[in-house]
Motif scaffolding. Structure first.
Motif, mmCIF file in Angstrom:
data_model
loop_
_atom_site.group_PDB
_atom_site.id
_atom_site.type_symbol
_atom_site.label_atom_id
_atom_site.label_comp_id
_atom_site.label_asym_id
_atom_site.label_seq_id
_atom_site.Cartn_x
_atom_site.Cartn_y
_atom_site.Cartn_z
ATOM 1 N N VAL A 234 36.058 22.893 33.456
ATOM 2 C CA VAL A 234 34.756 22.900 32.590
ATOM 3 C C VAL A 234 33.815 21.780 32.926
ATOM 4 O O VAL A 234 32.701 22.048 32.956
ATOM 5 N N LYS A 235 34.322 20.745 33.243
ATOM 6 C CA LYS A 235 33.371 19.570 33.439
ATOM 7 C C LYS A 235 32.981 19.582 34.977
ATOM 8 O O LYS A 235 31.684 19.503 35.232
ATOM 9 N N SER A 236 33.779 19.729 35.876
ATOM 10 C CA SER A 236 33.730 19.435 37.312
ATOM 11 C C SER A 236 33.336 20.659 37.962
ATOM 12 O O SER A 236 32.795 20.512 39.157
ATOM 13 N N HIS A 237 33.583 21.754 37.121
ATOM 14 C CA HIS A 237 33.554 23.206 38.011
ATOM 15 C C HIS A 237 34.524 23.155 39.068
ATOM 16 O O HIS A 237 34.379 24.180 39.945
ATOM 17 N N SER A 333 35.614 12.746 43.219
ATOM 18 C CA SER A 333 34.393 12.958 42.270
ATOM 19 C C SER A 333 34.499 13.725 41.226
ATOM 20 O O SER A 333 34.212 13.523 39.869
ATOM 21 N N SER A 334 35.463 15.001 41.337
ATOM 22 C CA SER A 334 35.578 16.079 40.338
ATOM 23 C C SER A 334 36.733 15.281 39.319
ATOM 24 O O SER A 334 36.465 15.369 38.090
ATOM 25 N N ALA A 337 35.096 13.171 36.920
ATOM 26 C CA ALA A 337 34.092 13.820 35.854
ATOM 27 C C ALA A 337 35.140 14.521 34.943
ATOM 28 O O ALA A 337 34.828 14.693 33.632
ATOM 29 N N GLU A 343 40.676 21.687 30.250
ATOM 30 C CA GLU A 343 40.124 22.815 29.867
ATOM 31 C C GLU A 343 39.735 23.611 30.978
ATOM 32 O O GLU A 343 38.794 23.045 31.767
ATOM 33 N N ILE A 344 39.813 25.009 30.705
ATOM 34 C CA ILE A 344 39.139 25.688 32.148
ATOM 35 C C ILE A 344 38.177 26.811 31.407
ATOM 36 O O ILE A 344 38.089 27.005 30.214
ATOM 37 N N CYS A 345 37.521 27.514 32.453
ATOM 38 C CA CYS A 345 36.595 28.458 32.068
ATOM 39 C C CYS A 345 36.378 29.453 33.435
ATOM 40 O O CYS A 345 36.707 28.966 34.437
ATOM 41 N N PRO A 346 36.024 30.466 33.488
ATOM 42 C CA PRO A 346 35.888 31.192 34.378
ATOM 43 C C PRO A 346 34.560 30.712 35.340
ATOM 44 O O PRO A 346 33.416 30.204 34.774
ATOM 45 N N LEU A 347 34.755 30.477 36.707
ATOM 46 C CA LEU A 347 33.576 30.468 37.680
ATOM 47 C C LEU A 347 33.351 31.583 38.451
ATOM 48 O O LEU A 347 34.240 31.923 39.310
#
Ligand SMILES: Cc1cc2nc3c(=O)[nH]c(=O)nc-3n(C[C@H](O)[C@H](O)[C@H](O)COP(=O)(O)OP(=O)(O)OC[C@H]3O[C@@H](n4cnc5c(N)ncnc54)[C@H](O)[C@@H]3O)c2cc1C
Ligand code: SF4
Ligand code: SF4
Lengths: 571, 84
Positions: A234-237, A333-334, A337, A343-347
């Motif tokens: 969720v933070k770095s996508h 970088s990710s 971040a 934690e995950i979320c759909p992209l």
């Protein structure tokens, strides 16, 4: 704003200088050096596109496995009987030939010291090998050496058709606006997929080539499979490939077994739906865990498959000099971040790729071909999945190479009429020119990003694109209709902005096709999920939905999948 | 009227290190970077369109470019408050 005008002509116009366009260009020149081939690329040929932004993994089929074996596996587990099994067979059969060709074009595919392929086993029936990310630069060098002409920073905006045959295209420079009318005997659309400018890295796929082909009257197929979604931190996508095997809810429950019982080739839409259900039930957020001791609780490989994750081989995955630094910059970088957050979320990624093509990659317009990411589902080869990865890791680059070779061979052999194109009537050119530059002449109106924002609000929420239902589709269609209205008075500040306007309009068109076809398909199949029609319906829906622009109106009809002629049939 | 879809990544550029090879300009796949022919230097013209892909930075042999992502400026657009 003033701009120059120029008329050009060539035998073969290739729109898009990514891996697909470059393959076609090289193949044509190698087979028929007399043909005058011109690549017109919106950004910079060899640097643009996606092949150099990703993992650089290529699907590899063991020589001892017959193509028929893989096709059967694919049709049953991935394509869900919606695929063109003949094209899939041809793709698998050409695997080694494609790899050897890439090497002969200068691409770097690392091998083992003994000369054998460096193979990483991935999923059931599949393995992968790697290619360094300068793949398209090497191909650009090869194409240039063969005499392919290249025009960079020039975007193809419209195709000209004469009767049922392609006549050429209109293009303009994104640097100074120069308007080009390009006459061509053949046109190859290699402009990539529709990604709605959303997920970083994927966002160069803006669907303007697809929309231009649609406007020209080319048939579209499988538009409803245009909604690929990945899980991301969720933070770095940052996308987590294969993360769906390790999903946990906020109560600490391992939720992967809710949607799969054995290790599958790649993520499926039911993983995204599971995330949505968990969130609705108040048991989110969802996170990933990789407890080493519990590895046995992970979905096991399917019976009789080689689904080891490749252990030491995986560690060598980025053992490629050109791509290494690029990968490292992204990873460092990710990670900084994310700070360890899992934690995950759909992209939402999109990947609509609907230009309909036959086994030669010919579209329904004579002399016009479409290859790679713009015609992946349109070719029907992969069946019920969105464009690469199409639940088939490593199929993106190779599908583009495959399509480029097949179409290149057809063109080099002058399979469709190679006669000189008719002159493009001046009034047609004038009308196209006026429409292209209209946003620059307006002093007030909507900005491209207003329209893109609306389209994204329709297609990105997963309950409106991945896990659908009639009322939610209607809501999304309402937003797309608002975007369509806003797109009628787009206004642009400069050439860069003009391009954004055309891309925005293409996003509206692609979203319209997506919802029209999705509403029509009253079942769930493969990646395509509907809450109101949860089951696969082989009795009524072994059908392709064809979308076509007829006199400015979007029409839809279905065509039966010719399942009787294919070796694999549903029970 | 509409919320913005502009990103807020930044690109730090040190012209004193730049040798004018033009690779960063070629590398950008979404037209953020333009080329100043006269001074043989990149112009970071449309930074609000940057996708933080790092390709320009990875191409620059002189370490004249640093891409600084602002991940929070990218959207997720899911229908739960924490993932807007
Ligand atoms: C992050 C990421 C990771 C990936 N990892 C892998 C992997 O490991 N293995 C794999 O096999 N595949 C992978 N893929 C997929 C693979 O990169 C694509 O399937 C493949 O590059 C498609 O090639 P293409 O030439 O069809 O399209 P693209 O690579 O999208 O090229 C299209 C080209 O057309 C240009 N263009 C667009 N519109 C126009 C226009 N109107 N006029 C002129 N030019 C235009 C674009 O600028 C671009 O250069 C990945 C993709 C991404 C984004
Ligand atoms: S890549 Fe580096 S050295 Fe080359 S022009 Fe860009 S900033 Fe300058
Ligand atoms: S990070 Fe990527 S998108 Fe941003 S300027 Fe560099 S090349 Fe362009």
């Amino acid at each position: 704003m003033d701009y120059k005008k120029e008329n050009l002509s060539c035998d073969v116009l290739i729109a898009g200088g990514g891996v697909g366009g470059l393959t076609a260009a090289i193949e044509i020149k190698e087979k028929n050096p007399d043909l005058d081939v011109l690549i017109v690329e919106k950004q910079t040929t060899g640097y643009g596109g996606k092949a150099n932004k990703g993992g650089g993994v290529l699907q590899y089929f063991r020589p001892d496995m017959s193509p028929a074996e893989f096709v059967k596996f694919h049709v049953e587990n991935i394509g869900c009987y919606l695929g063109d099994q003949d094209v899939m067979y041809k793709y698998v059969e050409m695997n080694t030939e494609m790899l050897e060709k890439l090497i002969s074009w200068g691409c770097n595919l690392p091998k083992n010291p003994d000369g054998s392929w460096f193979v990483i086993p991935t999923g059931p029936m599949t393995s992968m090998i790697t290619v360094d990310l300068d793949i398209t630069l090497k191909m650009r060098q090869r194409a240039t050496k063969l005499g392919v002409r290249i025009m960079d920073k020039t975007t193809v905006a419209e195709f000209f058709v004469d009767g049922d045959k392609i006549a050429g295209a209109a293009a303009y420079s994104i640097l100074d606006g120069t308007f080009y009318v390009i006459k061509a005997k053949y046109v190859v659309v290699a402009t990539g997929s529709q990604n709605y400018r959303f997920a970083s890295m994927w966002s160069s796929g803006r669907g303007d080539g697809i929309a231009a082909a649609y406007r020209a009257g080319a048939e579209m197929r499988n538009c409803e499979f245009g909604n690929f979604t990945q899980i991301a931190k969720v933070k770095s996508h940052d996308e987590v490939v294969f993360g769906e095997n390790n999903m946990y809810n906020a109560k600490g429950e391992f939720i992967t077994p809710h949607f799969r019982s054995y290790r599958e080739t790649d993520i499926n839409s039911n993983a995204i739906r599971e995330w949505y259900w968990q969130m609705l039930a108040g048991t989110g957020p969802v996170h990933l865990e990789y407890p080493e001791r519990e590895q046995e609780s992970r979905p096991a490989p399917a019976e009789g498959t080689d689904s080891k994750e490749g252990g030491a081989a995986m560690a060598r995955l980025f053992d490629r000099p050109y791509g290494r630094q690029f990968r490292m910059l992204n990873t460092i970088s990710s990670q900084s971040a994310d700070q360890g957050s899992m934690e995950i979320c759909p992209l939402f990624i999109g990947e609509q790729s609907p230009i309909r093509v036959d086994g030669d990659m010919a579209t329904s317009i004579k002399g016009m071909y479409a290859i790679g990411d713009c015609s992946y589902t349109g070719s029907a080869a992969p069946g019920a999945v969105p464009a690469p990865p199409g639940r088939n890791r490593g199929s993106g680059i190779l599908n583009a190479v495959f399509a480029g070779i097949v179409c290149g061979d057809a063109i080099a052999a002058l399979k469709t009429c190679g006669c000189a194109p008719a002159d493009i009537p001046a009034e047609k050119v004038a009308a196209v020119e006026e429409a292209i530059y209209a946003p620059l002449k307006r002093t007030a109106g909507h900005k491209a990003k207003d329209v893109i924002d609306l389209v994204q609000r329709a297609v990105v929420p997963i309950e409106q694109s991945v896990y659908m239902k009639e009322d939610r589709m209607k809501k999304a269609e309402g937003i797309v209709a608002e975007a369509r209205e806003a797109s009628k008075d787009l206004c642009a500040e400069d050439w860069h902005d003009l391009l954004a306007c055309h891309e925005a309009e293409a996003m509206v068109t692609c979203a319209e096709m997506f919802y029209a076809a999705s509403e029509m398909r009253k079942e769930s199949r493969g990646w395509f999920l509907r809450e109101d029609y949860p089951d696969i319906d082989n009795k009524n829906w072994l059908k392709w939905i064809i979308v076509q622009n007829v006199d400015g109106k979007m029409t839809l009809h279905t065509e039966d999948v010719p399942i009787d002629k294919y070796p694999n049939k549903p029970e | 009227m509409f919320p913005t879809i502009f990103t807020k990544h930044t690109i730090e550029f040190d012209p004193s290190k730049c040798v004018g090879c033009g690779l960063c300009y070629k590398a950008c796949f979404v037209d953020v970077i333009r080329w100043d022919e006269e001074n043989r230097k990149p112009i970071f013209k449309y930074v609000e369109d940057c996708e933080h892909c790092f390709y320009c930075q990875s191409q620059c042999k002189k370490e004249a470019i640093r891409v600084v992502p602002n991940y929070a400026s990218e959207r997720l657009l899911q229908s739960f408050p924490q993932y807007k």
